[in-house]
Design a protein around this motif. Structure first.
Motif, mmCIF file in Angstrom:
data_model
loop_
_atom_site.group_PDB
_atom_site.id
_atom_site.type_symbol
_atom_site.label_atom_id
_atom_site.label_comp_id
_atom_site.label_asym_id
_atom_site.label_seq_id
_atom_site.Cartn_x
_atom_site.Cartn_y
_atom_site.Cartn_z
ATOM 1 N N VAL A 143 -6.291 -7.292 9.526
ATOM 2 C CA VAL A 143 -6.054 -5.626 9.173
ATOM 3 C C VAL A 143 -4.397 -5.614 8.816
ATOM 4 C CG1 VAL A 143 -5.936 -3.229 9.854
ATOM 5 C CG2 VAL A 143 -8.183 -4.652 10.272
ATOM 6 N N ILE A 144 -3.741 -6.018 9.992
ATOM 7 C CA ILE A 144 -2.349 -6.050 9.763
ATOM 8 C C ILE A 144 -1.789 -6.605 8.414
ATOM 9 C CG2 ILE A 144 -0.232 -6.599 10.849
ATOM 10 C CD1 ILE A 144 -1.476 -6.006 13.621
ATOM 11 N N CYS A 145 -2.070 -7.877 8.207
ATOM 12 C CA CYS A 145 -1.693 -8.596 7.033
ATOM 13 C C CYS A 145 -2.138 -7.966 5.895
ATOM 14 C CB CYS A 145 -2.078 -9.913 7.119
ATOM 15 S SG CYS A 145 -1.011 -11.028 8.575
ATOM 16 N N GLY A 146 -3.326 -7.652 5.704
ATOM 17 C CA GLY A 146 -3.962 -7.030 4.754
ATOM 18 C C GLY A 146 -3.231 -5.795 4.282
ATOM 19 N N ILE A 147 -2.819 -4.691 5.138
ATOM 20 C CA ILE A 147 -1.957 -3.546 4.984
ATOM 21 C C ILE A 147 -0.745 -3.872 4.517
ATOM 22 C CG2 ILE A 147 -1.112 -1.495 6.076
ATOM 23 C CD1 ILE A 147 -3.768 -1.172 7.615
ATOM 24 N N ILE A 148 0.003 -4.583 4.931
ATOM 25 C CA ILE A 148 1.219 -5.145 4.670
ATOM 26 C C ILE A 148 1.454 -5.616 3.347
ATOM 27 C CG2 ILE A 148 3.321 -6.765 4.997
ATOM 28 C CD1 ILE A 148 2.611 -6.412 8.097
ATOM 29 N N GLY A 149 0.313 -6.659 2.857
ATOM 30 C CA GLY A 149 0.087 -7.075 1.623
ATOM 31 C C GLY A 149 0.061 -6.260 0.492
ATOM 32 N N LEU A 150 -0.737 -5.205 0.875
ATOM 33 C CA LEU A 150 -1.211 -4.198 -0.027
ATOM 34 C C LEU A 150 0.026 -3.384 -0.407
ATOM 35 C CD1 LEU A 150 -4.858 -3.203 0.855
ATOM 36 C CD2 LEU A 150 -4.050 -4.359 -1.314
ATOM 37 N N VAL A 151 0.711 -3.018 0.766
ATOM 38 C CA VAL A 151 2.128 -2.166 0.366
ATOM 39 C C VAL A 151 3.089 -2.841 -0.608
ATOM 40 C CG1 VAL A 151 4.025 -1.355 1.570
ATOM 41 C CG2 VAL A 151 1.747 -0.820 2.616
ATOM 42 N N LEU A 152 3.078 -4.097 -0.116
ATOM 43 C CA LEU A 152 4.147 -5.139 -1.066
ATOM 44 C C LEU A 152 3.799 -5.118 -2.460
ATOM 45 C CD1 LEU A 152 5.083 -7.750 1.475
ATOM 46 C CD2 LEU A 152 6.369 -5.918 0.996
ATOM 47 N N ALA A 153 2.385 -5.188 -2.660
ATOM 48 C CA ALA A 153 1.759 -5.448 -3.991
ATOM 49 C C ALA A 153 1.827 -4.053 -4.957
ATOM 50 C CB ALA A 153 0.325 -5.724 -3.847
ATOM 51 N N LYS A 154 1.754 -3.030 -4.089
ATOM 52 C CA LYS A 154 2.001 -1.679 -4.561
ATOM 53 C C LYS A 154 3.615 -1.506 -5.390
ATOM 54 C CE LYS A 154 1.485 3.247 -4.445
ATOM 55 N NZ LYS A 154 1.104 4.439 -3.315
ATOM 56 N N LYS A 155 4.296 -1.993 -4.414
ATOM 57 C CA LYS A 155 5.766 -1.898 -4.739
ATOM 58 C C LYS A 155 6.074 -2.764 -6.034
ATOM 59 C CE LYS A 155 7.726 -0.735 -0.433
ATOM 60 N NZ LYS A 155 8.610 -1.224 0.575
ATOM 61 N N ASP A 156 5.386 -4.159 -5.988
ATOM 62 C CA ASP A 156 5.667 -5.094 -7.018
ATOM 63 C C ASP A 156 4.971 -4.523 -8.207
ATOM 64 O OD1 ASP A 156 7.476 -6.518 -5.719
ATOM 65 O OD2 ASP A 156 6.436 -8.483 -5.715
ATOM 66 N N MET A 157 3.668 -3.877 -8.106
ATOM 67 C CA MET A 157 3.279 -3.561 -9.250
ATOM 68 C C MET A 157 3.738 -2.489 -10.098
ATOM 69 S SD MET A 157 0.025 -4.679 -9.763
ATOM 70 C CE MET A 157 -1.833 -4.386 -9.460
ATOM 71 N N ALA A 158 4.495 -1.535 -9.305
ATOM 72 C CA ALA A 158 5.248 -0.611 -9.947
ATOM 73 C C ALA A 158 6.579 -1.086 -10.599
ATOM 74 C CB ALA A 158 5.756 0.404 -8.950
ATOM 75 N N LEU A 159 7.063 -2.141 -10.053
ATOM 76 C CA LEU A 159 8.180 -2.838 -10.704
ATOM 77 C C LEU A 159 7.844 -3.392 -11.944
ATOM 78 C CD1 LEU A 159 11.178 -3.219 -10.209
ATOM 79 C CD2 LEU A 159 10.379 -5.620 -8.993
ATOM 80 N N TYR A 160 6.670 -4.174 -11.988
ATOM 81 C CA TYR A 160 6.150 -4.792 -13.220
ATOM 82 C C TYR A 160 5.699 -3.784 -14.125
ATOM 83 C CZ TYR A 160 2.978 -7.803 -16.049
ATOM 84 O OH TYR A 160 2.492 -8.781 -16.841
#
Length: 108
Positions: free
Chosen positions: A30-47
């Protein structure tokens, strides 16, 4: 000139760890999944701001999918562990584990 997204590889690694982490009572996943999704959201916006400037979007997208899968598996594992502990208590769970270990030792 293209560059890699800053968290593309990290999201991929966190996605893999979140799937494996569902075996650790669901908490690690749960912890790794949430952190990964937050980081992915930031990079998706950047992309989305400049898609031609980045070349590892596939890693980011794969990692995001793995984070979602790992998060779902971990939540299911976590909920099932909570239900088992609520039904049998800690002592009952420890007793069941001890019986299982004894059965495994007797089979060998």
């Amino acid at each position: 000139m293209t560059t890699n997204l800053p968290n593309g590889t990290a999201v991929l690694i966190l996605g893999i760890v979140s799937i494996i982490g569902c075996c650790c009572y669901g908490i690690v996943g749960v912890i790794c999944g949430i952190i990964g999704l937050v980081l992915a959201k930031k990079d998706m916006a950047l992309y989305k701001q400049n898609p031609s400037a980045y070349n590892n979007f596939s890693n980011l997208n794969t990692g995001r999918i793995l984070c979602i899968i790992g998060l779902v598996l971990s939540v299911i594992t976590l909920i099932s562990n909570i239900v088992v502990i609520a039904m049998y208590g800690f002592d009952g769970v420890q007793e069941m584990q001890q019986q299982w270990i004894e059965q495994m030792q007797n089979q060998q």
